[in-house]
Design a protein around this motif. Structure first.
Motif, PDB file in Angstrom:
ATOM      1  N   PHE A   1       1.293  21.320  -3.440  1.00 42.05           N
ATOM      2  CA  PHE A   1       1.507  22.391  -2.471  1.00 42.05           C
ATOM      3  C   PHE A   1       2.858  22.326  -1.740  1.00 42.05           C
ATOM      4  O   PHE A   1       3.271  23.305  -1.140  1.00 42.05           O
ATOM      5  N   MET A   2       3.578  21.187  -1.827  1.00 44.76           N
ATOM      6  CA  MET A   2       4.909  21.121  -1.196  1.00 44.76           C
ATOM      7  C   MET A   2       6.024  21.103  -2.245  1.00 44.76           C
ATOM      8  O   MET A   2       7.120  20.618  -1.993  1.00 44.76           O
ATOM      9  N   TRP A   3       5.729  21.669  -3.414  1.00 49.99           N
ATOM     10  CA  TRP A   3       6.717  21.732  -4.489  1.00 49.99           C
ATOM     11  C   TRP A   3       8.004  22.424  -4.023  1.00 49.99           C
ATOM     12  O   TRP A   3       9.091  22.066  -4.444  1.00 49.99           O
ATOM     13  N   TYR A   4       7.894  23.413  -3.150  1.00 51.80           N
ATOM     14  CA  TYR A   4       9.084  24.127  -2.655  1.00 51.80           C
ATOM     15  C   TYR A   4      10.137  23.136  -2.153  1.00 51.80           C
ATOM     16  O   TYR A   4      11.336  23.315  -2.399  1.00 51.80           O
ATOM     17  N   PHE A   5       9.717  22.100  -1.457  1.00 51.94           N
ATOM     18  CA  PHE A   5      10.659  21.116  -0.916  1.00 51.94           C
ATOM     19  C   PHE A   5      11.154  20.142  -1.979  1.00 51.94           C
ATOM     20  O   PHE A   5      12.267  19.631  -1.890  1.00 51.94           O
ATOM     21  N   HIS A   6      10.356  19.869  -2.984  1.00 55.31           N
ATOM     22  CA  HIS A   6      10.691  18.866  -3.994  1.00 55.31           C
ATOM     23  C   HIS A   6      11.418  19.459  -5.201  1.00 55.31           C
ATOM     24  O   HIS A   6      12.112  18.745  -5.923  1.00 55.31           O
ATOM     25  N   GLU A   7      11.281  20.755  -5.398  1.00 54.63           N
ATOM     26  CA  GLU A   7      11.796  21.412  -6.604  1.00 54.63           C
ATOM     27  C   GLU A   7      13.286  21.188  -6.821  1.00 54.63           C
ATOM     28  O   GLU A   7      13.719  20.898  -7.942  1.00 54.63           O
TER      29      GLU A   7
ATOM     30  N   LEU B   1       0.815  -1.213   0.000  1.00 53.11           N
ATOM     31  CA  LEU B   1       0.000   0.000   0.000  1.00 53.11           C
ATOM     32  C   LEU B   1       0.853   1.268   0.000  1.00 53.11           C
ATOM     33  O   LEU B   1       0.414   2.309  -0.501  1.00 53.11           O
ATOM     34  N   MET B   2       2.058   1.177   0.532  1.00 55.01           N
ATOM     35  CA  MET B   2       2.943   2.343   0.541  1.00 55.01           C
ATOM     36  C   MET B   2       3.308   2.785  -0.869  1.00 55.01           C
ATOM     37  O   MET B   2       3.574   3.966  -1.096  1.00 55.01           O
ATOM     38  N   GLU B   3       3.309   1.871  -1.829  1.00 48.80           N
ATOM     39  CA  GLU B   3       3.549   2.281  -3.214  1.00 48.80           C
ATOM     40  C   GLU B   3       2.423   3.199  -3.693  1.00 48.80           C
ATOM     41  O   GLU B   3       2.681   4.198  -4.371  1.00 48.80           O
ATOM     42  N   CYS B   4       1.186   2.896  -3.308  1.00 42.07           N
ATOM     43  CA  CYS B   4       0.052   3.766  -3.651  1.00 42.07           C
ATOM     44  C   CYS B   4       0.170   5.110  -2.945  1.00 42.07           C
ATOM     45  O   CYS B   4      -0.047   6.161  -3.555  1.00 42.07           O
ATOM     46  N   VAL B   5       0.512   5.074  -1.674  1.00 49.03           N
ATOM     47  CA  VAL B   5       0.694   6.305  -0.903  1.00 49.03           C
ATOM     48  C   VAL B   5       1.807   7.147  -1.524  1.00 49.03           C
ATOM     49  O   VAL B   5       1.682   8.366  -1.666  1.00 49.03           O
ATOM     50  N   THR B   6       2.893   6.498  -1.923  1.00 48.85           N
ATOM     51  CA  THR B   6       4.015   7.211  -2.537  1.00 48.85           C
ATOM     52  C   THR B   6       3.587   7.870  -3.840  1.00 48.85           C
ATOM     53  O   THR B   6       3.903   9.032  -4.095  1.00 48.85           O
ATOM     54  N   TRP B   7       2.869   7.132  -4.691  1.00 48.01           N
ATOM     55  CA  TRP B   7       2.424   7.679  -5.968  1.00 48.01           C
ATOM     56  C   TRP B   7       1.547   8.909  -5.743  1.00 48.01           C
ATOM     57  O   TRP B   7       1.758   9.963  -6.351  1.00 48.01           O
ATOM     58  N   LEU B   8       0.563   8.777  -4.867  1.00 47.89           N
ATOM     59  CA  LEU B   8      -0.353   9.888  -4.601  1.00 47.89           C
ATOM     60  C   LEU B   8       0.374  11.084  -3.987  1.00 47.89           C
ATOM     61  O   LEU B   8       0.147  12.232  -4.373  1.00 47.89           O
ATOM     62  N   THR B   9       1.249  10.809  -3.022  1.00 53.86           N
ATOM     63  CA  THR B   9       2.008  11.881  -2.380  1.00 53.86           C
ATOM     64  C   THR B   9       2.925  12.570  -3.383  1.00 53.86           C
ATOM     65  O   THR B   9       3.023  13.798  -3.407  1.00 53.86           O
ATOM     66  N   HIS B  10       3.588  11.782  -4.206  1.00 60.68           N
ATOM     67  CA  HIS B  10       4.518  12.351  -5.183  1.00 60.68           C
ATOM     68  C   HIS B  10       3.768  13.244  -6.175  1.00 60.68           C
ATOM     69  O   HIS B  10       4.203  14.363  -6.477  1.00 60.68           O
ATOM     70  N   LYS B  11       2.645  12.764  -6.675  1.00 66.01           N
ATOM     71  CA  LYS B  11       1.904  13.515  -7.696  1.00 66.01           C
ATOM     72  C   LYS B  11       1.198  14.742  -7.119  1.00 66.01           C
ATOM     73  O   LYS B  11       1.264  15.830  -7.708  1.00 66.01           O
ATOM     74  N   TYR B  12       0.509  14.584  -5.997  1.00 72.89           N
ATOM     75  CA  TYR B  12      -0.369  15.647  -5.509  1.00 72.89           C
ATOM     76  C   TYR B  12       0.206  16.495  -4.375  1.00 72.89           C
ATOM     77  O   TYR B  12      -0.281  17.601  -4.151  1.00 72.89           O
TER      78      TYR B  12
ATOM     79  N   ARG C   1      16.468  19.949  -0.126  1.00 70.42           N
ATOM     80  CA  ARG C   1      15.213  20.184   0.610  1.00 70.42           C
ATOM     81  C   ARG C   1      14.284  18.977   0.507  1.00 70.42           C
ATOM     82  O   ARG C   1      13.538  18.679   1.432  1.00 70.42           O
ATOM     83  N   ASN C   2      14.327  18.276  -0.603  1.00 66.10           N
ATOM     84  CA  ASN C   2      13.484  17.105  -0.828  1.00 66.10           C
ATOM     85  C   ASN C   2      13.664  16.033   0.256  1.00 66.10           C
ATOM     86  O   ASN C   2      12.759  15.248   0.502  1.00 66.10           O
ATOM     87  N   ASP C   3      14.817  16.014   0.902  1.00 64.10           N
ATOM     88  CA  ASP C   3      15.079  15.017   1.938  1.00 64.10           C
ATOM     89  C   ASP C   3      14.141  15.151   3.138  1.00 64.10           C
ATOM     90  O   ASP C   3      14.031  14.226   3.940  1.00 64.10           O
TER      91      ASP C   3
ATOM     92  N   LYS D   1      12.851  14.417 -16.589  1.00 64.91           N
ATOM     93  CA  LYS D   1      13.064  15.262 -17.765  1.00 64.91           C
ATOM     94  C   LYS D   1      12.230  16.537 -17.667  1.00 64.91           C
ATOM     95  O   LYS D   1      12.521  17.523 -18.323  1.00 64.91           O
ATOM     96  N   HIS D   2      11.206  16.523 -16.814  1.00 67.31           N
ATOM     97  CA  HIS D   2      10.384  17.709 -16.567  1.00 67.31           C
ATOM     98  C   HIS D   2      10.972  18.436 -15.356  1.00 67.31           C
ATOM     99  O   HIS D   2      10.988  17.898 -14.257  1.00 67.31           O
ATOM    100  N   LEU D   3      11.472  19.650 -15.569  1.00 68.65           N
ATOM    101  CA  LEU D   3      12.091  20.393 -14.470  1.00 68.65           C
ATOM    102  C   LEU D   3      11.062  21.127 -13.616  1.00 68.65           C
ATOM    103  O   LEU D   3      11.352  21.515 -12.501  1.00 68.65           O
ATOM    104  N   GLY D   4       9.860  21.300 -14.128  1.00 68.87           N
ATOM    105  CA  GLY D   4       8.801  21.967 -13.385  1.00 68.87           C
ATOM    106  C   GLY D   4       7.873  20.960 -12.736  1.00 68.87           C
ATOM    107  O   GLY D   4       8.015  19.748 -12.912  1.00 68.87           O
ATOM    108  N   LYS D   5       6.889  21.472 -12.007  1.00 71.73           N
ATOM    109  CA  LYS D   5       5.983  20.560 -11.301  1.00 71.73           C
ATOM    110  C   LYS D   5       4.855  20.045 -12.181  1.00 71.73           C
ATOM    111  O   LYS D   5       4.212  19.075 -11.846  1.00 71.73           O
ATOM    112  N   GLU D   6       4.612  20.685 -13.324  1.00 71.58           N
ATOM    113  CA  GLU D   6       3.564  20.233 -14.232  1.00 71.58           C
ATOM    114  C   GLU D   6       4.112  19.187 -15.197  1.00 71.58           C
ATOM    115  O   GLU D   6       5.314  18.997 -15.323  1.00 71.58           O
ATOM    116  N   GLU D   7       3.211  18.536 -15.893  1.00 68.03           N
ATOM    117  CA  GLU D   7       3.518  17.585 -16.952  1.00 68.03           C
ATOM    118  C   GLU D   7       4.374  16.404 -16.496  1.00 68.03           C
ATOM    119  O   GLU D   7       5.087  15.811 -17.285  1.00 68.03           O
TER     120      GLU D   7
END
Length: 146
Positions: free
Chosen positions: A29-35, A13-24, A48-50, A124-130
């Motif tokens: 809203f936490m793109w600042y940490f992941h960027e 189930l953590m794979e599902c949680v990871t997918w949802l957390t990563h995408k949404y 910051r992603n750590d 390959k996508h440097l932004g949060k979209e696409e």
């Protein structure tokens, strides 16, 4: 046997949680940490992603604690499933894919190569979209073709 099953189901189930957390969350809203994770190369050993390692560790730690209250119970094994997934995430994402440690540098394993390919497509996508390929252990089959 029931506790092994709880641990295994939690890991899956953590794979599902990871997918949802990563995408949404990470690409939301936490793109600042992941960027900084999507920038061409790390500037230092940490990014910051750590912070997401800590965010995912907290529920596991709390479940260990509450899973030992009044005797060993199912909460402990949910925490264990989260911990095992965290270890797998570290080994796959940080060691294999991003080579933060040079342990699995020359793998010939088709599954591991496929995971690496899918993650490169994600980056390959440097932004949060696409974005695409938000999972870690379960990625589209097309990445496993050589």
């Amino acid at each position: 046997m029931m506790f092994v099953l709880i641990t295994l189901i939690t890991f899956i189930l953590m794979e599902c949680v990871t997918w949802l957390t990563h995408k949404y969350v990470m690409h939301g809203f936490m793109w600042y940490f992941h960027e900084d994770h999507h920038q061409p190369r790390y500037q230092n050993d940490f990014e910051r992603n750590d912070v997401f390692f800590i965010i995912f560790a907290v529920p596991s730690i709390l479940l260990f604690y509450f899973g030992l209250q009044g005797g060993l119970n199912y909460k402990f094994f949910i925490g264990l499933g989260i911990l095992f997934y965290g270890i797998a995430y570290f080994l796959i994402h940080d060691v294999l894919i991003h080579q933060r440690f040079k342990w699995f540098k020359n793998t010939k394993n088709k599954y591991l190569i496929g995971l690496r390919k899918a993650h490169k497509v994600h980056h390959k996508h440097l932004g949060k979209e696409e974005g695409e390929c938000f999972g870690m252990l379960n990625v589209p089959k097309k990445y496993f073709r050589i």
